[in-house]
Motif scaffolding. Structure first.
Motif, PDB file in Angstrom:
ATOM      1  N   SER A   1       0.828  -1.190   0.000  1.00 23.91           N
ATOM      2  CA  SER A   1       0.000   0.000   0.000  1.00 23.91           C
ATOM      3  C   SER A   1       0.871   1.252   0.000  1.00 23.91           C
ATOM      4  O   SER A   1       1.984   1.248   0.509  1.00 23.91           O
ATOM      5  N   ALA A   2       0.325   2.318  -0.596  1.00 22.85           N
ATOM      6  CA  ALA A   2       1.102   3.556  -0.691  1.00 22.85           C
ATOM      7  C   ALA A   2       1.233   4.190   0.692  1.00 22.85           C
ATOM      8  O   ALA A   2       0.297   4.158   1.493  1.00 22.85           O
ATOM      9  N   PRO A   3       2.379   4.775   0.994  1.00 25.38           N
ATOM     10  CA  PRO A   3       2.552   5.393   2.312  1.00 25.38           C
ATOM     11  C   PRO A   3       1.648   6.618   2.485  1.00 25.38           C
ATOM     12  O   PRO A   3       1.340   7.307   1.520  1.00 25.38           O
ATOM     13  N   ILE A   4       1.238   6.840   3.709  1.00 25.50           N
ATOM     14  CA  ILE A   4       0.403   7.993   4.039  1.00 25.50           C
ATOM     15  C   ILE A   4       1.262   9.034   4.741  1.00 25.50           C
ATOM     16  O   ILE A   4       1.965   8.734   5.710  1.00 25.50           O
ATOM     17  N   LYS A   5       1.201  10.231   4.215  1.00 24.54           N
ATOM     18  CA  LYS A   5       2.094  11.278   4.726  1.00 24.54           C
ATOM     19  C   LYS A   5       1.597  11.846   6.055  1.00 24.54           C
ATOM     20  O   LYS A   5       0.422  12.194   6.186  1.00 24.54           O
ATOM     21  N   ILE A   6       2.511  11.921   7.015  1.00 19.39           N
ATOM     22  CA  ILE A   6       2.226  12.666   8.246  1.00 19.39           C
ATOM     23  C   ILE A   6       3.397  13.626   8.514  1.00 19.39           C
ATOM     24  O   ILE A   6       4.511  13.383   8.039  1.00 19.39           O
ATOM     25  N   VAL A   7       3.135  14.707   9.206  1.00 15.16           N
ATOM     26  CA  VAL A   7       4.201  15.673   9.479  1.00 15.16           C
ATOM     27  C   VAL A   7       4.456  15.780  10.987  1.00 15.16           C
ATOM     28  O   VAL A   7       3.532  15.651  11.797  1.00 15.16           O
ATOM     29  N   MET A   8       5.710  15.998  11.318  1.00 22.49           N
ATOM     30  CA  MET A   8       6.107  16.226  12.709  1.00 22.49           C
ATOM     31  C   MET A   8       6.236  17.735  12.894  1.00 22.49           C
ATOM     32  O   MET A   8       7.015  18.386  12.187  1.00 22.49           O
ATOM     33  N   LEU A   9       5.467  18.299  13.811  1.00 23.96           N
ATOM     34  CA  LEU A   9       5.507  19.746  14.023  1.00 23.96           C
ATOM     35  C   LEU A   9       5.858  20.050  15.478  1.00 23.96           C
ATOM     36  O   LEU A   9       5.521  19.284  16.379  1.00 23.96           O
ATOM     37  N   GLY A  10       6.484  21.157  15.679  1.00 21.51           N
ATOM     38  CA  GLY A  10       6.841  21.557  17.033  1.00 21.51           C
ATOM     39  C   GLY A  10       8.009  22.511  16.999  1.00 21.51           C
ATOM     40  O   GLY A  10       8.743  22.578  16.001  1.00 21.51           O
ATOM     41  N   GLU A  11       8.168  23.221  18.082  1.00 19.73           N
ATOM     42  CA  GLU A  11       9.240  24.199  18.147  1.00 19.73           C
ATOM     43  C   GLU A  11      10.606  23.509  18.034  1.00 19.73           C
ATOM     44  O   GLU A  11      10.710  22.299  18.316  1.00 19.73           O
ATOM     45  N   GLY A  12      11.610  24.280  17.667  1.00 18.37           N
ATOM     46  CA  GLY A  12      12.951  23.713  17.552  1.00 18.37           C
ATOM     47  C   GLY A  12      13.418  23.100  18.863  1.00 18.37           C
ATOM     48  O   GLY A  12      13.128  23.620  19.936  1.00 18.37           O
ATOM     49  N   ARG A  13      14.115  21.988  18.784  1.00 20.72           N
ATOM     50  CA  ARG A  13      14.753  21.311  19.924  1.00 20.72           C
ATOM     51  C   ARG A  13      13.776  20.684  20.932  1.00 20.72           C
ATOM     52  O   ARG A  13      14.148  20.432  22.069  1.00 20.72           O
ATOM     53  N   VAL A  14      12.525  20.461  20.529  1.00 22.81           N
ATOM     54  CA  VAL A  14      11.616  19.795  21.472  1.00 22.81           C
ATOM     55  C   VAL A  14      11.713  18.272  21.367  1.00 22.81           C
ATOM     56  O   VAL A  14      11.174  17.556  22.202  1.00 22.81           O
ATOM     57  N   GLY A  15      12.391  17.811  20.312  1.00 28.58           N
ATOM     58  CA  GLY A  15      12.623  16.371  20.190  1.00 28.58           C
ATOM     59  C   GLY A  15      11.818  15.684  19.107  1.00 28.58           C
ATOM     60  O   GLY A  15      11.626  14.471  19.159  1.00 28.58           O
ATOM     61  N   LYS A  16      11.379  16.453  18.106  1.00 31.43           N
ATOM     62  CA  LYS A  16      10.604  15.856  17.001  1.00 31.43           C
ATOM     63  C   LYS A  16      11.391  14.736  16.327  1.00 31.43           C
ATOM     64  O   LYS A  16      10.906  13.638  16.116  1.00 31.43           O
ATOM     65  N   THR A  17      12.631  15.083  15.981  1.00 34.09           N
ATOM     66  CA  THR A  17      13.449  14.136  15.233  1.00 34.09           C
ATOM     67  C   THR A  17      13.781  12.911  16.072  1.00 34.09           C
ATOM     68  O   THR A  17      13.746  11.782  15.573  1.00 34.09           O
ATOM     69  N   CYS A  18      14.080  13.151  17.343  1.00 36.19           N
ATOM     70  CA  CYS A  18      14.441  12.027  18.216  1.00 36.19           C
ATOM     71  C   CYS A  18      13.271  11.059  18.395  1.00 36.19           C
ATOM     72  O   CYS A  18      13.462   9.844  18.443  1.00 36.19           O
ATOM     73  N   LEU A  19      12.066  11.616  18.488  1.00 40.30           N
ATOM     74  CA  LEU A  19      10.879  10.761  18.602  1.00 40.30           C
ATOM     75  C   LEU A  19      10.743   9.855  17.389  1.00 40.30           C
ATOM     76  O   LEU A  19      10.519   8.649  17.512  1.00 40.30           O
ATOM     77  N   THR A  20      10.879  10.461  16.207  1.00 41.36           N
ATOM     78  CA  THR A  20      10.746   9.704  14.965  1.00 41.36           C
ATOM     79  C   THR A  20      11.828   8.636  14.886  1.00 41.36           C
ATOM     80  O   THR A  20      11.577   7.492  14.521  1.00 41.36           O
ATOM     81  N   LEU A  21      13.012   9.047  15.248  1.00 38.77           N
ATOM     82  CA  LEU A  21      14.158   8.135  15.169  1.00 38.77           C
ATOM     83  C   LEU A  21      13.978   6.952  16.114  1.00 38.77           C
ATOM     84  O   LEU A  21      14.250   5.803  15.767  1.00 38.77           O
ATOM     85  N   LYS A  22      13.510   7.259  17.296  1.00 37.47           N
ATOM     86  CA  LYS A  22      13.287   6.192  18.282  1.00 37.47           C
ATOM     87  C   LYS A  22      12.230   5.218  17.768  1.00 37.47           C
ATOM     88  O   LYS A  22      12.362   4.001  17.905  1.00 37.47           O
ATOM     89  N   TYR A  23      11.190   5.789  17.173  1.00 34.64           N
ATOM     90  CA  TYR A  23      10.088   4.961  16.693  1.00 34.64           C
ATOM     91  C   TYR A  23      10.515   4.096  15.501  1.00 34.64           C
ATOM     92  O   TYR A  23      10.219   2.902  15.458  1.00 34.64           O
ATOM     93  N   CYS A  24      11.218   4.709  14.566  1.00 35.27           N
ATOM     94  CA  CYS A  24      11.535   3.998  13.323  1.00 35.27           C
ATOM     95  C   CYS A  24      12.811   3.178  13.416  1.00 35.27           C
ATOM     96  O   CYS A  24      12.936   2.148  12.781  1.00 35.27           O
ATOM     97  N   LYS A  25      13.764   3.658  14.143  1.00 33.66           N
ATOM     98  CA  LYS A  25      15.062   2.963  14.175  1.00 33.66           C
ATOM     99  C   LYS A  25      15.429   2.454  15.556  1.00 33.66           C
ATOM    100  O   LYS A  25      16.518   1.920  15.739  1.00 33.66           O
ATOM    101  N   ASP A  26      14.542   2.699  16.523  1.00 33.55           N
ATOM    102  CA  ASP A  26      14.821   2.314  17.903  1.00 33.55           C
ATOM    103  C   ASP A  26      16.155   2.894  18.374  1.00 33.55           C
ATOM    104  O   ASP A  26      16.973   2.215  18.978  1.00 33.55           O
ATOM    105  N   GLN A  27      16.377   4.152  18.030  1.00 32.37           N
ATOM    106  CA  GLN A  27      17.613   4.819  18.452  1.00 32.37           C
ATOM    107  C   GLN A  27      17.271   6.118  19.166  1.00 32.37           C
ATOM    108  O   GLN A  27      16.329   6.799  18.799  1.00 32.37           O
ATOM    109  N   PHE A  28      18.040   6.437  20.143  1.00 33.26           N
ATOM    110  CA  PHE A  28      17.962   7.774  20.732  1.00 33.26           C
ATOM    111  C   PHE A  28      19.358   8.362  20.710  1.00 33.26           C
ATOM    112  O   PHE A  28      20.300   7.749  21.211  1.00 33.26           O
ATOM    113  N   ASN A  29      19.478   9.514  20.077  1.00 35.86           N
ATOM    114  CA  ASN A  29      20.791  10.080  19.886  1.00 35.86           C
ATOM    115  C   ASN A  29      21.198  10.946  21.066  1.00 35.86           C
ATOM    116  O   ASN A  29      20.701  12.037  21.240  1.00 35.86           O
TER     117      ASN A  29
END
Lengths: 390, 202
Positions: free
Chosen positions: B2-30
């Motif tokens: 099935s085609a992927p469904i787009k979602i966006v991560m929003l939030g102020e800088g440095r609140v941890g948007k990227t880290c959340l995604t990374l943890k979820y998708c790659k099980d990593q916390f930087n």
């Protein structure tokens, strides 16, 4: 030179990629990776390569030359396809096909002869004939009956020292596809990008039915590129002019703002204003000059797919430099990437960049992920023209 | 697939948007570990249970204030949004209201929203009132999750909830015959296998 090959379990066709030190060249070829396929190197007078090829052509019956340049020649034999002679440049795909390639090795005064496909004994017989033809051409007083004698004068050349594109069968595919399109394609006078995309898809489907063309999955994308090149070579100027006209006002705004910003502020001030983190700033007079220069090269391309790849390459360079100079080893996220991309867009003077972005965006119908760089570039230009305060 | 469904991560800088995604998708916390991951985009399959799953295409966005006005471009074709704030920094929650307003104005109609109170492992430094936050989220029709990219708390639940919300809307659209590009719910032949996959990398 690096050699890399990939095999497809479903198909006897293998893709061979060669990378030259100067020019990255991707080629595909029919090539049996079976043991027993021979390879010889024979000393020749490379100044007379075309005469040598001509001489070979007369002595290799039942094989036929299907492709010849002043660098290389491919000879093939397929018993059940007499049309092949008439359609000399065509490449056929068949289990019963024999294929040998001859390549002039630059600076080495030698010829590489390599069998690619078919019974190795039959190929070897033809390679001996080729060797004899070369020897006869070089010294008409001698006639050798066995290639082993020729091998005495061979020089061995390692692949990594060579600079050539040995399996240039893509040229054959291009010639074949162009011939097909010349005869059959009709491009309407008025056509939009969506219709163009559908047209390319339709022609690609038709080409799949062409009996003589390689149809492996690996080369399918290459065929699409070729169809796009053919079509966009004909209509690029007309289409692009429409986009330039449509986005002229926005482009003028961003061009003017760029000029003002660069005149008013130093590079350091501009970088500071974008909040680019120190750890992403390389030690160079113009940070990310590699990506800046590469973005300018977008003007070299005329098809949306090639343009998209060039835009993506700019992003690859940005990430490459960012990772290299990232002393804190943080992960690069949009918080980091977008300011750098804005910087690259600010410093690159690409005429009609807006038009080019939308030109690509309107054509590419794939999932939006592939086009993220277009969104990011557009946002970068919008930021410069609308949001960046002087 | 099935085609992927787009979602966006929003939030102020440095609140941890990227880290959340990374943890979820790659099980990593930087946390100063070496990494060369492109964290601006990920795809991840979400198991919805009952033999169904959807693939989320998760777009990172720049959260700095100076880029705020441009973020609307990223809402295009997005069917979900994760609004991230930092529980140790109250001002970042105030920004959530702005994101909601903009999503309602410029985003896809009926866009699904979840709110993530990130860095919830730092309980001693929490600056937000839990009741106030949850009341607000209820008002805007969004589920709220306390998350921690460091410990992984709440992350899988949050993305699963978002996936479920989107899938309900997709199925409703499908039943009305308004099936749109990218909106498909995939039948899974072996749910057990999919469950296992969902715990791993994307």
């Amino acid at each position: 030179m690096q050699q890399h090959s990939e095999s497809d379990d479903q198909s006897p066709v293998h893709v061979i990629q060669f990378q030259d030190k100067n020019n990255e060249i991707e080629s595909e070829a029919l090539w049996d990776q079976e043991e027993g396929q021979q390879e010889y190197h024979i000393q020749i007078n490379t100044d007379r390569i075309l005469d040598i090829f001509q001489s070979i052509e007369t002595q290799i019956d039942p094989f036929t030359c299907v492709f010849k340049t002043n660098q290389q020649m491919i000879v093939m034999y397929k018993q059940k396809l007499p049309l092949l002679r008439r359609l000399g440049y065509l490449l056929c795909k068949s289990e019963a096909k024999y294929c040998i390639i001859l390549v002039k090795l630059e600076n080495q005064n030698s010829l590489l002869i390599k069998s690619l496909k078919g019974d190795s004994e039959i190929n070897d017989g033809i390679m001996k004939k080729i060797g004899n033809a070369i020897y006869q051409f070089s010294d008409k007083n001698q006639h050798l009956s066995h290639i082993d004698e020729i091998m005495q004068v061979q020089i061995y050349i390692r692949h990594e020292d060579s600079r050539f594109n040995p399996f240039h069968l893509d040229s054959l595919s291009v010639a074949m596809i162009y011939k097909h399109l010349q005869d059959k394609i009709v491009i309407p006078e008025k056509i939009n990008m969506k219709q163009l995309y559908n047209l390319v898809e339709k022609e690609h489907d038709k080409i799949k039915e062409e009996p003589l063309l390689i149809k492996s999955i690996q080369v399918s994308q290459f065929h699409i590129f070729t169809i796009e090149r053919y079509i966009f070579n004909k209509i690029f100027d007309q289409m692009m002019n429409q986009y330039i006209e449509k986005y002229q006002e926005r482009q003028e705004q961003v061009d003017q703002k760029k000029m003002q910003l660069r005149q008013k502020y130093s590079k350091a001030d501009l970088i500071h204003s974008l909040e680019i983190k120190d750890q992403y700033l390389p030690q160079s007079e113009i940070p990310y000059h590699e990506a800046i220069n590469e973005l300018k090269l977008i003007n070299l391309y005329k098809t949306p797919t090639e343009m998209l790849k060039q835009f993506q390459y700019v992003l690859v360079l940005i990430r490459g430099v960012a990772f290299q100079c990232n002393q804190k080893e943080e992960i690069i996220a949009m918080d980091d990437e977008l300011p750098i991309l804005i910087w690259v867009a600010l410093m690159s003077d690409v005429p009609n960049l807006y038009a080019k972005i939308f030109f690509v965006d309107d054509y590419i119908q794939e999932i939006e992920n592939e086009k993220r760089i277009l969104t990011n570039l557009r946002v970068s230009l919008d930021y410069i023209s609308k949001e960046w305060k002087l | 697939m099935s085609a992927p469904i787009k979602i966006v991560m929003l939030g102020e800088g440095r609140v941890g948007k990227t880290c959340l995604t990374l943890k979820y998708c790659k099980d990593q916390f930087n946390e100063n570990q070496q990494s060369s991951i492109d964290a601006t985009f990920f795809e991840k399959s979400v198991d919805l249970g009952g033999g169904k799953n959807i693939t989320l295409a998760i777009w990172d966005t720049a959260g700095q204030e100076i880029f705020h006005a441009l973020t609307t471009v990223y809402y295009r074709d997005a069917y979900g949004a994760v609004l991230v704030y930092d529980v140790t920094y109250k001002e970042s929650f105030m920004k959530v209201e702005k994101w909601v307003e903009e999503l309602r104005s410029f985003g896809t109609k009926d866009i699904s929203i979840v709110v993530a109170g990130n860095k919830s492992d730092m309980k001693n430094q929490m600056q937000i009132d839990k009741n106030e936050v949850e009341e607000y989220c209820k008002k805007i029709g969004a589920k709220h999750f306390f998350t921690s990219a460091k410990s992984g708390i709440g992350i899988n639940e949050m993305f699963k909830s978002l996936g479920e919300s989107i899938s309900i809307k997709v199925q409703a659209q499908e039943s009305k015959g308004k099936k749109k590009k990218g909106l498909q719910i995939k039948d899974v032949k072996d749910p057990k296998k999919q469950n296992q996959k969902n715990d791993g990398c994307c």
